[in-house]
Design a protein around this motif. Structure first.
Motif, short mmCIF file in Angstrom:
data_model
loop_
_atom_site.label_atom_id
_atom_site.label_comp_id
_atom_site.label_asym_id
_atom_site.label_seq_id
_atom_site.Cartn_x
_atom_site.Cartn_y
_atom_site.Cartn_z
N VAL A 48 -13.67 -7.93 -7.79
CA VAL A 48 -14.55 -6.90 -7.25
C VAL A 48 -13.83 -6.13 -6.13
O VAL A 48 -13.52 -6.70 -5.09
N HIS A 49 -13.59 -4.86 -6.39
CA HIS A 49 -12.99 -4.01 -5.37
C HIS A 49 -14.06 -3.43 -4.46
O HIS A 49 -13.90 -3.39 -3.23
N SER A 50 -15.17 -2.98 -5.05
CA SER A 50 -16.25 -2.42 -4.25
C SER A 50 -17.58 -2.60 -4.97
O SER A 50 -17.64 -2.66 -6.20
N GLY A 51 -18.64 -2.70 -4.20
CA GLY A 51 -19.98 -2.83 -4.76
C GLY A 51 -20.38 -4.27 -5.00
O GLY A 51 -19.57 -5.20 -4.91
N HIS A 52 -21.66 -4.44 -5.29
CA HIS A 52 -22.21 -5.75 -5.66
C HIS A 52 -22.66 -5.70 -7.11
O HIS A 52 -23.27 -4.72 -7.55
N TRP A 53 -22.36 -6.78 -7.84
CA TRP A 53 -22.51 -6.79 -9.28
C TRP A 53 -23.21 -8.06 -9.74
O TRP A 53 -23.13 -9.10 -9.08
N ARG A 54 -23.87 -7.96 -10.87
CA ARG A 54 -24.47 -9.12 -11.51
C ARG A 54 -23.84 -9.32 -12.88
O ARG A 54 -23.68 -8.35 -13.64
N LEU A 55 -23.50 -10.58 -13.20
CA LEU A 55 -22.99 -10.95 -14.52
C LEU A 55 -24.08 -11.74 -15.23
O LEU A 55 -24.23 -12.95 -14.97
N LEU B 230 -25.47 -3.48 -8.80
CA LEU B 230 -26.73 -3.83 -8.17
C LEU B 230 -27.11 -2.94 -7.00
O LEU B 230 -28.30 -2.79 -6.71
N ASP B 231 -26.14 -2.38 -6.29
CA ASP B 231 -26.46 -1.67 -5.06
C ASP B 231 -26.17 -0.18 -5.19
O ASP B 231 -25.58 0.29 -6.16
N GLU B 232 -26.59 0.55 -4.18
CA GLU B 232 -26.41 2.00 -4.18
C GLU B 232 -24.93 2.37 -4.15
O GLU B 232 -24.09 1.62 -3.67
N GLY B 233 -24.62 3.56 -4.66
CA GLY B 233 -23.25 4.05 -4.66
C GLY B 233 -22.48 3.59 -5.89
O GLY B 233 -22.99 2.84 -6.73
N VAL B 234 -21.24 4.03 -5.97
CA VAL B 234 -20.37 3.72 -7.09
C VAL B 234 -19.52 2.51 -6.75
O VAL B 234 -18.99 2.39 -5.65
N GLY B 235 -19.39 1.59 -7.70
CA GLY B 235 -18.57 0.40 -7.51
C GLY B 235 -17.42 0.36 -8.50
O GLY B 235 -17.46 1.00 -9.56
N PHE C 196 -25.00 2.74 -9.25
CA PHE C 196 -26.14 1.83 -9.11
C PHE C 196 -26.97 1.80 -10.39
O PHE C 196 -27.31 2.82 -10.97
N GLY C 197 -27.28 0.58 -10.86
CA GLY C 197 -28.13 0.42 -12.02
C GLY C 197 -27.45 0.53 -13.36
O GLY C 197 -28.06 0.23 -14.39
N CYS C 198 -26.19 0.96 -13.39
CA CYS C 198 -25.50 1.15 -14.66
C CYS C 198 -25.11 -0.21 -15.25
O CYS C 198 -24.69 -1.12 -14.54
N VAL C 199 -25.27 -0.33 -16.58
CA VAL C 199 -25.13 -1.61 -17.27
C VAL C 199 -24.01 -1.56 -18.30
O VAL C 199 -23.89 -0.59 -19.05
N ASN C 200 -23.17 -2.60 -18.33
CA ASN C 200 -22.25 -2.83 -19.44
C ASN C 200 -22.88 -3.90 -20.30
O ASN C 200 -23.11 -5.01 -19.85
N SER C 201 -23.18 -3.57 -21.55
CA SER C 201 -24.04 -4.40 -22.39
C SER C 201 -23.42 -5.75 -22.75
O SER C 201 -22.21 -5.96 -22.61
#
Length: 332
Positions: free
Chosen positions: A81-88, A120-125, A64-69
């Motif tokens: 997307v296998h798991s989690g919610h993400w923002r591009l 975007l969400d809790e846990g590892v994606g 959660f919260g980790c960013v790829n620049s």
């Protein structure tokens, strides 16, 4: 065949793959190269399958919260997307809008524009990725990424190799450092309008099976996702065709419990990623059982069969080499 299977549990991550690896907010990301060397800048990156496929397969795992620049690619970059919610987020400073994606969704980001991705969400994606061509080139980072990385001792050598200047090894090895991305280059990597970028995303619930797919039968559906042009196995272009080259097709295969696809061979390379459920792949003299997160590269020309032996539906994503795959050759 076991050497062509990469199980999720056996994936070898790299925590130092890119120049932003020490930038606050990006320190926890893990990069994987499953097929091909990808675009990693680190000598520590492990490559699971080195055979050339015409495209690269990789993955990213982030909390959660980790960013790829913010960065740009010279070849296609596709996210499954296998798991989690993400923002591009788009643009060199994330100023050009964003698209959110969730489990089962697919996004193909056009070349020569800045994009990043963040959890975007809790846990590892976990994101499964496809990059175009055997050599996808090197990443072009937004100017601000270079500035932030320099504050933490990381720079790039010319050619795209990551150098840790805090250790002084760039002096010992007498390497020439790459210049930061100039404002003129950054300005040339323009973000297309958001309405165009929304054409590059297919949500899981919007994926529609092609009834005339040669794999279709009781309990089996094959839905097109990325089809650059009309194919030789009967798929029309779209829903993602792209105004930039892909060099591969992406499809979603769903199989009900007990469903079976008989022995067939392909004329192009085929890579299978299991999204959910289990899949038995068999051939004369052997079989492999795949679970969620596993990846398999099927040899060209090998007759193989698919069966869902579990009590729940199988969902798998299949990458087929080339713009216009041929009809499968059924052998039984």
């Amino acid at each position: 065949m076991k050497a062509r299977l990469v199980r999720y549990a056996d994936l070898v991550p790299c925590r130092t793959a890119f120049i932003d690896t020490r930038t606050p907010g990006s320190t926890e990301k893990e990069n994987f190269t499953i097929i091909g060397a990808g675009v990693s800048e680190s000598a520590d990156q492990y490559v699971h399958i080195t055979e050339r496929h015409g495209f690269n397969i990789g993955a990213a795992r982030q909390p959660f919260g980790c960013v790829n620049s913010q960065h740009s690619h010279d070849t296609a970059e596709v996210f499954v997307v296998h798991s989690g919610h993400w923002r591009l987020p788009f643009g060199p400073n994330k100023e050009d809008g964003a698209i959110d994606i969730g489990p089962g969704d697919v996004a193909s980001v056009p070349i020569h524009m800045f994009r990043g991705f963040e959890k975007l969400d809790e846990g590892v994606g976990f994101l499964f990725t496809v990059l175009g061509k055997d050599d996808p080139g090197k990443v072009t980072w937004a100017p601000a990424v270079f500035e932030a990385a320099a504050d933490h001792g990381l720079k790039l050598a010319k050619g795209g190799r990551l150098i840790d200047t805090s250790q002084g090894d760039y002096v010992l090895q007498d390497v020439e450092l790459a210049d930061a991305t100039g404002d003129d280059i950054a300005a040339s990597l323009k973000t297309p309008p958001m309405e165009k970028l929304r054409e590059c995303v297919v949500a899981a619930e919007a994926m529609v099976a092609l009834p005339t797919s040669p794999l279709a039968r009781d309990g089996v559906e094959e839905a097109p996702i990325i089809t650059p042009t009309e194919t030789n196995d009967g798929f029309p272009a779209g829903p993602i065709a792209g105004w930039w080259p892909h060099g591969f097709n992406l499809r979603r295969l769903t199989m009900a419990s007990g469903a079976y696809i008989p022995l067939h061979a392909r004329s192009e390379v085929e890579v299978i990623f299991v999204h959910q459920g289990t899949l038995e792949i068999s051939w004369q003299g052997g079989a492999i059982m795949m679970g969620a997160g596993d990846t398999l590269s099927v040899p060209v020309g090998l007759p193989h069969a698919f069966r869902n032996t579990a009590s729940v539906d199988l969902v798998a994503f299949v990458v087929r080499g080339g713009d216009a795959p041929a009809m499968p050759n059924f052998t039984d």
